[in-house]
Design a protein around this motif. Structure first.
Motif, mmCIF file in Angstrom:
data_model
loop_
_atom_site.group_PDB
_atom_site.id
_atom_site.type_symbol
_atom_site.label_atom_id
_atom_site.label_comp_id
_atom_site.label_asym_id
_atom_site.label_seq_id
_atom_site.Cartn_x
_atom_site.Cartn_y
_atom_site.Cartn_z
ATOM 1 N N TRP A 146 0.826 -1.171 0.019
ATOM 2 C CA TRP A 146 -0.054 0.176 -0.162
ATOM 3 C C TRP A 146 0.860 1.279 0.081
ATOM 4 N N PHE A 147 1.752 1.301 0.900
ATOM 5 C CA PHE A 147 2.679 2.334 0.997
ATOM 6 C C PHE A 147 3.740 2.310 1.854
ATOM 7 N N GLN A 148 4.934 2.904 1.753
ATOM 8 C CA GLN A 148 6.050 2.776 2.817
ATOM 9 C C GLN A 148 6.043 3.679 3.961
ATOM 10 N N ASP A 149 6.153 3.323 5.234
ATOM 11 C CA ASP A 149 5.986 4.323 6.170
ATOM 12 C C ASP A 149 7.474 4.570 6.888
ATOM 13 N N GLY A 150 7.701 5.803 7.087
ATOM 14 C CA GLY A 150 8.693 6.166 7.977
ATOM 15 C C GLY A 150 8.806 6.365 9.165
ATOM 16 N N PHE A 151 9.520 6.835 10.264
ATOM 17 C CA PHE A 151 9.338 6.960 11.360
ATOM 18 C C PHE A 151 9.467 8.327 11.923
ATOM 19 N N SER A 152 8.808 8.716 13.057
ATOM 20 C CA SER A 152 8.971 10.004 13.799
ATOM 21 C C SER A 152 8.971 9.676 15.261
ATOM 22 N N LEU A 153 9.873 10.790 15.932
ATOM 23 C CA LEU A 153 9.662 10.915 17.248
ATOM 24 C C LEU A 153 8.541 11.661 17.723
ATOM 25 N N VAL A 154 8.090 11.324 18.969
ATOM 26 C CA VAL A 154 6.657 12.141 19.469
ATOM 27 C C VAL A 154 6.848 12.257 20.726
ATOM 28 N N TYR A 155 6.854 13.427 21.083
ATOM 29 C CA TYR A 155 7.118 14.049 22.614
ATOM 30 C C TYR A 155 5.963 15.100 22.893
ATOM 31 N N ASN A 156 6.010 15.114 24.294
ATOM 32 C CA ASN A 156 4.855 16.233 24.655
ATOM 33 C C ASN A 156 5.773 17.681 24.897
ATOM 34 N N LYS A 157 5.411 18.539 24.152
ATOM 35 C CA LYS A 157 6.055 19.718 23.867
ATOM 36 C C LYS A 157 6.175 20.703 25.071
ATOM 37 N N ASN A 158 5.426 20.459 26.044
ATOM 38 C CA ASN A 158 5.563 21.016 27.461
ATOM 39 C C ASN A 158 6.885 20.276 28.280
ATOM 40 N N ASN A 159 7.002 19.126 28.080
ATOM 41 C CA ASN A 159 8.016 18.560 28.947
ATOM 42 C C ASN A 159 9.586 18.284 27.935
ATOM 43 N N ILE A 160 9.491 18.339 27.017
ATOM 44 C CA ILE A 160 10.734 18.269 26.132
ATOM 45 C C ILE A 160 11.095 19.160 25.011
ATOM 46 N N GLN A 161 12.131 19.871 25.205
ATOM 47 C CA GLN A 161 12.563 20.861 24.388
ATOM 48 C C GLN A 161 13.526 20.369 23.334
ATOM 49 N N ILE A 162 13.139 20.283 22.008
ATOM 50 C CA ILE A 162 13.844 19.513 21.012
ATOM 51 C C ILE A 162 13.351 20.391 19.721
ATOM 52 N N LYS A 163 14.425 20.529 18.829
ATOM 53 C CA LYS A 163 14.035 21.353 17.634
ATOM 54 C C LYS A 163 14.352 20.508 16.409
ATOM 55 N N SER A 164 15.308 19.717 16.382
ATOM 56 C CA SER A 164 15.848 19.085 15.280
ATOM 57 C C SER A 164 16.161 17.430 15.484
ATOM 58 N N GLU A 165 16.292 16.774 14.217
ATOM 59 C CA GLU A 165 16.828 15.542 14.581
ATOM 60 C C GLU A 165 18.318 15.087 15.049
ATOM 61 N N GLU A 166 19.054 16.088 15.000
ATOM 62 C CA GLU A 166 20.236 16.222 15.489
ATOM 63 C C GLU A 166 20.308 16.286 17.212
ATOM 64 N N GLU A 167 19.362 16.603 17.756
ATOM 65 C CA GLU A 167 19.443 16.803 19.140
ATOM 66 C C GLU A 167 18.727 15.348 19.738
ATOM 67 N N ILE A 168 18.425 14.475 18.938
ATOM 68 C CA ILE A 168 17.676 13.156 19.468
ATOM 69 C C ILE A 168 18.605 12.537 20.641
ATOM 70 N N LEU A 169 20.008 12.506 20.330
ATOM 71 C CA LEU A 169 21.053 11.949 21.516
ATOM 72 C C LEU A 169 20.822 12.313 22.812
ATOM 73 N N ASN A 170 20.528 13.687 22.891
ATOM 74 C CA ASN A 170 20.169 14.471 24.222
ATOM 75 C C ASN A 170 18.856 13.881 24.959
ATOM 76 N N LEU A 171 18.118 12.991 24.303
ATOM 77 C CA LEU A 171 16.852 12.440 25.008
ATOM 78 C C LEU A 171 17.079 10.885 25.477
ATOM 79 N N LYS A 172 18.775 10.713 25.594
ATOM 80 C CA LYS A 172 18.937 9.253 25.916
ATOM 81 C C LYS A 172 18.510 8.885 27.341
ATOM 82 N N ASN A 173 18.377 10.045 28.215
ATOM 83 C CA ASN A 173 18.121 9.645 29.573
ATOM 84 C C ASN A 173 16.593 9.761 29.949
ATOM 85 N N GLU A 174 15.744 9.969 28.809
ATOM 86 C CA GLU A 174 14.295 10.004 29.016
ATOM 87 C C GLU A 174 13.694 8.403 29.039
#
Length: 295
Positions: free
Chosen positions: A160-188
């Motif tokens: 039917w289609f190919q699906d990619g993946f996305s990070l999902v987070y609560n905007k009030n709890n997590i401050q992240i602006k781009s994919e480059e900052e994902i490693l900063n979430l390792k303790n979450e």
């Protein structure tokens, strides 16, 4: 020649004993013998060699046994197909899907099918991939929509289609602006699918986290993508979900970041039985494949 002649003949050919065959057919032996004689006279061929000790098939009898078996099998298929066609006019059509792919397109599919087949009762079920495959093999559903590869000799699948993946987070709890900052979430803490419920999907999520350089701390598990998104919204962690979910979730409290660097996708497929050639199934499959560009 009537079907009952062939039915009686096959019973004798299988048992090679007139007494046992008559018991199996719930008739007495003399009428059974008469039916076989009538068949032999009509065909002008001797079908059995009979003596006091045993009953054997002649070469002509062996040929007729093979052909008659195939004939009855074909009649059964015709009967089932006829029943199926009748059901498509005024019966039930069951479609299963996994929670991580539900979108407006599935709702549109049901609406479209209702206009094309107004007397059919369409039913939607949210079912895991493994259970969908079993249900389709057993004839409990007519169509499924699954993620990940399928291995079944009785099922036909369409990408039917190919699906990619996305990070999902609560905007009030997590401050992240781009994919480059994902490693900063390792303790979450992470919310993931239960490993036993969706093992393939669980492994893909671990692989994604590994690509970004960490192992996720999985605190909460769920069996439903909407439950996972809700847990994230409630501040119980972050997660990685199919990008299709991000496109279909307008909640302003939740943020999504598409994971483009990893270049990892899953196939979302439409599955049907290989034996299903009904017009309603073809219509449903064609509708979804024509809508694949919308994902």
């Amino acid at each position: 020649m009537e079907l009952r002649h062939l039915k009686y003949f096959l019973a004798v050919a299988e048992e090679l004993n007139f007494t046992k065959a008559s018991e199996k057919l719930f008739i007495s032996q003399p009428p059974l013998s008469r039916q076989i004689i009538e068949l032999e006279q009509e065909l002008q061929a001797k079908l059995f060699i009979r003596n006091n000790k045993k009953v054997e098939l002649t070469e002509a009898g062996k040929y007729l046994q093979k052909e008659a078996k195939e004939l009855f099998q074909k009649l059964e298929r015709i009967s089932l197909k006829t029943k199926k066609i009748a059901e498509n006019v005024s019966g039930e059509f069951r479609i299963a899907y996994i929670s991580s792919i539900y979108s407006a397109v599935i709702s549109e599919l049901i609406q479209y099918l209702k206009t094309q087949f107004p007397y059919v009762n369409f039913k939607l079920f949210e079912v895991s991939t493994t259970k969908q495959i079993n249900a389709l093999e057993q004839g409990k559903i007519e169509m499924g929509i699954i993620r990940s590869p399928i291995k079944s000799p009785t099922i036909k699948s369409y990408l039917w289609f190919q699906d990619g993946f996305s990070l999902v987070y609560n905007k009030n709890n997590i401050q992240i602006k781009s994919e480059e900052e994902i490693l900063n979430l390792k303790n979450e803490t992470f919310v993931f699918f239960n490993k036993d419920y969706a093992p393939h999907y669980h492994e893909v999520l671990l692989e994604l986290c590994s690509f970004y350089g960490f192992t996720p701390k999985i605190i909460h598990e769920a069996n439903n993508i909407n439950s996972i998104v809700q847990l994230v919204k409630n501040g119980l962690g972050i997660s990685i979900v199919p990008s299709n979910i991000a496109k279909n979730n307008p909640d302003s409290a939740i943020g999504f970041i598409e994971l483009k660097k990893v270049n990892l996708f899953t196939d979302v497929s439409v599955i049907i039985s290989k034996e299903d050639n009904s017009e309603i199934t073809k219509t449903a499959v064609d509708f979804l494949l024509n809508k694949s560009s919308e994902h």
